[in-house]
Design an enzyme around this catalytic site. Sequence first.
Site, PDB file in Angstrom:
ATOM      1  N   TYR A  98       0.857  -1.181   0.000  1.00  0.00           N
ATOM      2  CA  TYR A  98       0.000   0.000   0.000  1.00  0.00           C
ATOM      3  C   TYR A  98       0.889   1.225   0.000  1.00  0.00           C
ATOM      4  O   TYR A  98       1.852   1.297   0.773  1.00  0.00           O
ATOM      5  CB  TYR A  98      -0.889  -0.011   1.247  1.00  0.00           C
ATOM      6  CG  TYR A  98      -1.746   1.222   1.445  1.00  0.00           C
ATOM      7  CD1 TYR A  98      -1.485   2.102   2.499  1.00  0.00           C
ATOM      8  CD2 TYR A  98      -2.808   1.513   0.601  1.00  0.00           C
ATOM      9  CE1 TYR A  98      -2.280   3.230   2.694  1.00  0.00           C
ATOM     10  CE2 TYR A  98      -3.598   2.640   0.797  1.00  0.00           C
ATOM     11  CZ  TYR A  98      -3.328   3.493   1.847  1.00  0.00           C
ATOM     12  OH  TYR A  98      -4.104   4.617   2.032  1.00  0.00           O
ATOM     13  N   ASP A 129       9.445   2.805  -0.917  1.00  0.00           N
ATOM     14  CA  ASP A 129       8.440   3.519  -0.131  1.00  0.00           C
ATOM     15  C   ASP A 129       8.722   3.245   1.350  1.00  0.00           C
ATOM     16  O   ASP A 129       8.326   2.215   1.891  1.00  0.00           O
ATOM     17  CB  ASP A 129       7.031   3.054  -0.517  1.00  0.00           C
ATOM     18  CG  ASP A 129       5.972   3.746   0.336  1.00  0.00           C
ATOM     19  OD1 ASP A 129       4.762   3.491   0.111  1.00  0.00           O
ATOM     20  OD2 ASP A 129       6.347   4.529   1.226  1.00  0.00           O
ATOM     21  N   LYS A 157       5.203   9.594   8.362  1.00  0.00           N
ATOM     22  CA  LYS A 157       5.060   9.059   9.712  1.00  0.00           C
ATOM     23  C   LYS A 157       6.118   9.598  10.690  1.00  0.00           C
ATOM     24  O   LYS A 157       6.042  10.736  11.135  1.00  0.00           O
ATOM     25  CB  LYS A 157       5.035   7.524   9.649  1.00  0.00           C
ATOM     26  CG  LYS A 157       3.816   6.969   8.866  1.00  0.00           C
ATOM     27  CD  LYS A 157       3.786   5.476   8.877  1.00  0.00           C
ATOM     28  CE  LYS A 157       2.771   4.927   7.908  1.00  0.00           C
ATOM     29  NZ  LYS A 157       1.388   4.908   8.434  1.00  0.00           N
TER      30      LYS A 157
END
Length: 421
Positions: free
Chosen positions: A144, A239, A267
């Site tokens: 994802y 990623d 994050k």
Amino acid sequence: MSYENSIKAFEKACSLMPGGVNSPARAFGAVGGCPVFFERGEGAYLYDIDGNKYIDFVGSWGPMILGHCHPAVVEALQKAIHKGTSFGAPTVAENELCELVIDAMPSVEMVRLVNSGTEATSSAIRLARGYTGRDKIVKFAGCYHGHVDSLLVSAGSAAATFSVPNSPGVTAGTVQDTIILQYNDVQGVEDAFKAQGDKIAGVILEPVVGNMGCVLPTPEFRKTLRDLTHKYGTVLIYDEVMTGFRVSYGGAQAYFGDDPDLTTMGKVIGGGLPVGAYGGKKEIMKCVIPSGPVFQAGTLSGNPLATAAGIATLSTLKKENPYPRLEQLGQRLLDGLTAVFKEKGIATQYARAGAMMTFFFNDAPVTDWTHAAKSDTKQFARYFHQMLDRGVYMPCSQFEAFFLSAAHTEADIDAAIEAAK
Ligand code: KE4
């Protein structure tokens, strides 16, 4: 435990927001029941609006590696807020955060700050296409990368939970240039490049997957990706929105010794404030506007509050280096949970990289989405609610990773193991 106030708040939320949440991952869709509404966090603990206390293993899905309300982050935000919240103009704090990121991530020579992981990945694939002049992007089932239209195919995380691999609203045209392969499938990668390597602008992957649950890449898979992307002039995009500053201070690329062309981040680099970033080789990053033609922009990119929290977080991580201890605590938890479920005669597996890990209810090792999807999600839901009722807050899906923070103690780990019994 009583969840009375959360239930009331959720009823109200459902009349105001789709599904009562602002992100599907927190909706308890995979486990049933009502999401818990939290009042505050402190260190490794969360406190809900019914006065219940939890040991937190979600950490806001990764950002809170220092724990909640770390003094250095609180102090940095208190100082910054009195100077103003946003100027829409350069600040020295952006230089400082970018310098910390560049110093930490081995392959990153230049970086652009954005406001979320999704912005980072959507910008990185646009950049790969703009830099190469090609259209095709390779992604892997179960990975994802945020709600980027062209990557919302066979996605992991909430998309997997809600089995919305091809979300309505994503047009066939948008995904026609997306090639989906299986994670760790070396032959599949070789075949794809043999067939159309000269058309592939970029390959994007989670270098340690968190979004089908935690899945590690084989060394051969990583080497094949790097060799073929070099051979065909394709941009290799790691990623690291989840793995960056999580599996090690330098992310998965430092953990494995890899050298991708572009890296996306989020994050942890915001310390709980909205920050994303993409960066990599100067030759590629110089193509980003205004130094180059590839467009990308953002009103609040690099804003003073987010950069203050990010600088405080990364500086504290650099100074305190909690990673060796997080490795030990993580392994202690997984070993403890394995022993508990072995005793119960329930088949489990686990995977871990540094302070991110997943406990699978599965009788075979999970190496890709096909294997992950065979996990016993009903058993997972029972385990999740038992842990929740006993004050342990785990991610509400089998297809997510859970996280430790520098604030967790051995006693917290042992309490979580006890709660699983
Ligand atoms: P955001 O746009 O949510 O900041 O980042 C998207 C993203 C990109 N890349 C990776 C590897 C990610 O894990 C994410 C977001 N992760 C999910 C949790 N699996 C965020 C939780 C949520 O969507 O609410």
